[in-house]
Design a protein around this motif. Sequence first.
Motif, PDB file in Angstrom:
ATOM      1  N   GLY A   1      32.800  31.068  36.856  1.00 38.71           N
ATOM      2  CA  GLY A   1      33.523  29.827  36.008  1.00 38.71           C
ATOM      3  C   GLY A   1      34.099  30.227  34.949  1.00 38.71           C
ATOM      4  N   VAL A   2      33.488  31.411  34.002  1.00 42.50           N
ATOM      5  CA  VAL A   2      34.072  31.876  32.934  1.00 42.50           C
ATOM      6  C   VAL A   2      35.124  32.837  32.985  1.00 42.50           C
ATOM      7  CG1 VAL A   2      33.205  33.122  30.801  1.00 42.50           C
ATOM      8  CG2 VAL A   2      31.832  31.428  31.737  1.00 42.50           C
ATOM      9  N   ALA A   3      34.852  34.026  33.941  1.00 38.09           N
ATOM     10  CA  ALA A   3      35.812  35.177  33.999  1.00 38.09           C
ATOM     11  C   ALA A   3      36.449  35.225  35.548  1.00 38.09           C
ATOM     12  CB  ALA A   3      35.132  36.091  33.500  1.00 38.09           C
ATOM     13  N   GLY A   4      36.473  34.259  36.623  1.00 40.08           N
ATOM     14  CA  GLY A   4      36.872  34.567  37.682  1.00 40.08           C
ATOM     15  C   GLY A   4      38.241  34.834  37.934  1.00 40.08           C
ATOM     16  N   SER A   5      39.016  34.647  36.674  1.00 38.68           N
ATOM     17  CA  SER A   5      40.768  34.993  36.977  1.00 38.68           C
ATOM     18  C   SER A   5      40.723  36.457  36.882  1.00 38.68           C
ATOM     19  CB  SER A   5      41.350  34.529  35.687  1.00 38.68           C
ATOM     20  OG  SER A   5      40.593  34.955  34.466  1.00 38.68           O
ATOM     21  N   ASN A   6      39.644  37.177  36.638  1.00 36.02           N
ATOM     22  CA  ASN A   6      39.755  38.670  36.689  1.00 36.02           C
ATOM     23  C   ASN A   6      39.466  39.078  38.397  1.00 36.02           C
ATOM     24  OD1 ASN A   6      38.460  41.459  36.677  1.00 36.02           O
ATOM     25  ND2 ASN A   6      39.799  41.489  34.731  1.00 36.02           N
ATOM     26  N   LEU A   7      40.334  39.753  38.900  1.00 34.65           N
ATOM     27  CA  LEU A   7      39.954  40.235  40.289  1.00 34.65           C
ATOM     28  C   LEU A   7      38.710  40.808  40.517  1.00 34.65           C
ATOM     29  CD1 LEU A   7      41.009  40.013  43.006  1.00 34.65           C
ATOM     30  CD2 LEU A   7      42.205  42.180  42.829  1.00 34.65           C
ATOM     31  N   THR A   8      38.326  41.750  39.556  1.00 31.23           N
ATOM     32  CA  THR A   8      37.466  42.886  39.754  1.00 31.23           C
ATOM     33  C   THR A   8      36.128  41.907  39.662  1.00 31.23           C
ATOM     34  OG1 THR A   8      38.523  44.675  38.949  1.00 31.23           O
ATOM     35  CG2 THR A   8      36.282  44.763  38.552  1.00 31.23           C
ATOM     36  N   VAL A   9      36.225  40.999  38.520  1.00 32.27           N
ATOM     37  CA  VAL A   9      34.810  40.182  38.500  1.00 32.27           C
ATOM     38  C   VAL A   9      34.704  39.146  39.420  1.00 32.27           C
ATOM     39  CG1 VAL A   9      33.842  38.389  36.724  1.00 32.27           C
ATOM     40  CG2 VAL A   9      35.048  40.161  36.014  1.00 32.27           C
ATOM     41  N   LEU A  10      36.008  38.666  40.169  1.00 37.53           N
ATOM     42  CA  LEU A  10      35.557  37.837  41.206  1.00 37.53           C
ATOM     43  C   LEU A  10      35.282  38.586  42.393  1.00 37.53           C
ATOM     44  CD1 LEU A  10      36.471  34.818  41.557  1.00 37.53           C
ATOM     45  CD2 LEU A  10      38.795  35.559  42.527  1.00 37.53           C
ATOM     46  N   LEU A  11      35.595  39.439  42.736  1.00 41.88           N
ATOM     47  CA  LEU A  11      34.931  40.187  43.819  1.00 41.88           C
ATOM     48  C   LEU A  11      33.641  40.591  43.566  1.00 41.88           C
ATOM     49  CD1 LEU A  11      38.128  42.749  44.789  1.00 41.88           C
ATOM     50  CD2 LEU A  11      37.509  40.663  45.844  1.00 41.88           C
ATOM     51  N   PHE A  12      33.299  41.246  42.514  1.00 43.42           N
ATOM     52  CA  PHE A  12      31.839  41.555  42.468  1.00 43.42           C
ATOM     53  C   PHE A  12      31.064  40.257  42.423  1.00 43.42           C
ATOM     54  CE2 PHE A  12      28.614  41.589  38.914  1.00 43.42           C
ATOM     55  CZ  PHE A  12      27.896  42.571  39.497  1.00 43.42           C
ATOM     56  N   CYS A  13      31.607  39.173  41.906  1.00 43.04           N
ATOM     57  CA  CYS A  13      30.730  37.912  42.066  1.00 43.04           C
ATOM     58  C   CYS A  13      30.718  37.457  43.541  1.00 43.04           C
ATOM     59  CB  CYS A  13      31.278  36.689  41.172  1.00 43.04           C
ATOM     60  SG  CYS A  13      31.086  37.143  39.454  1.00 43.04           S
ATOM     61  N   PHE A  14      31.670  37.772  44.493  1.00 45.82           N
ATOM     62  CA  PHE A  14      31.799  37.267  45.936  1.00 45.82           C
ATOM     63  C   PHE A  14      30.487  37.941  46.354  1.00 45.82           C
ATOM     64  CE2 PHE A  14      36.450  36.192  46.024  1.00 45.82           C
ATOM     65  CZ  PHE A  14      36.331  34.826  45.255  1.00 45.82           C
ATOM     66  N   PHE A  15      30.390  39.329  46.292  1.00 43.89           N
ATOM     67  CA  PHE A  15      29.180  40.109  46.761  1.00 43.89           C
ATOM     68  C   PHE A  15      27.920  39.663  46.336  1.00 43.89           C
ATOM     69  CE2 PHE A  15      26.330  43.460  46.489  1.00 43.89           C
ATOM     70  CZ  PHE A  15      26.268  44.138  47.677  1.00 43.89           C
TER      71      PHE A  15
END
Length: 409
Positions: free
Chosen positions: A308-322
């Motif tokens: 919600g805070v930093a999901g626009s960053n692809l690296t953060v998003l993929l890390f959070c998906f995992f």
Amino acid sequence: MHQQAYESQCTAEEKRHETATSPIRNPRLALFALALGTFAIGTGEFGSNGIIQLFAADLDVSIPVATYAITAYAFGVMIGSPAITLLAARVNRRTLLLGLIVLFLVGNGLSAVAPNLALLVIFRFVAGSVQGAFFGAGAVVAAYVYGPGKGGKAFATVMGGLTVATIFGSPLATFIGQNAGWRAMYWAVVAIGLLAGVALVAWLPRTKDLRGGSVRNELSALRRPNVWLMVAVAALGISSIFAVYTFIGPFITDAAQQDASLIPIALAVFGVGMAVGNHLGGRIADRYRSRGLILGYGGVLIFLVLIGVAGSNLTVLLFCFFGTGATMMYAIPTIQVRLTSFAPDAPTLMGALNLAALNLANSLGAIGGAITLGAGWGTLSTVWAGVALTSAGLLLYVTTVGRERSAVA
């Protein structure tokens, strides 16, 4: 009291192993057969989502109307699976699994030839009615193979096929549907189901120790408040995973501003996280009464906030998906072990209820995400619906069934 009941069940399992009429010659192959069955089921379930546009166009209906077929599958799991489990209460678990795989083949084979949406909806309901009952009976057989005290590991093994389906089965099925037609996708699922059926016939143990129980015992479990509390804990808490998984596409293309070609990779990353969490969660569930659920739900909340805070960053998003996939699956085997401890005389029904809760969670997560999107709060806002739902599930747990004393929470 529940702990004593659970220990009594384990003692009974030990005695059944000692008096087994047919020793398990190939325990690993038996477990593989169970996982292959759940892989086939998961491929059919998740693969349907990937071809919805294809069968909508072919059957001349809009995509919103086509989703009735997806919803019908979920209703099959929530309604059909517990009903089948109760009706087949006295049936040997090996026989039940074989009957369920036949019903699975029928449901998917008929889906492949459905001439209109109305019949496709019916056939998807039939296919969905297999899922919960198969997982419940499969968990009982896996627990028998592993031996006493390994209920969490057994359920994780059965769930393992489903998690692998999210990594390989669903993308492959979608690829087949896109290149050979949506009907070919269901025929591919039938082919995998046939392989699973052959494996089940060949490798599941033939023993009276897997005989069913009375319908009265199964029904008595439904009168226990803790059972329904755990179902509510599961439905609320797990819903957040679907508040993310359902909207992975928009997260990638709209929030992170990336090409749609990355969506399959994102789905695979999520699936790998689920597989890792499921494996670890099965081990922790057998050692600690509540730790898997509390750590799992707590971890999910952290990753949702990060998105919600930093999901626009692809690296953060993929890390959070995992991370989201891993932490949620870390909790699910504990849910199964706790359910079984509340109703040790109805383990198959508890497995079916657990899967029914998962499908209810699917609907809750998607609905919650749709509400935040409809309110105009932005693409990533769906995670806040997940935060609210999982927080409610965690709070319900720690204030009710989670308050029971245990050596280590």
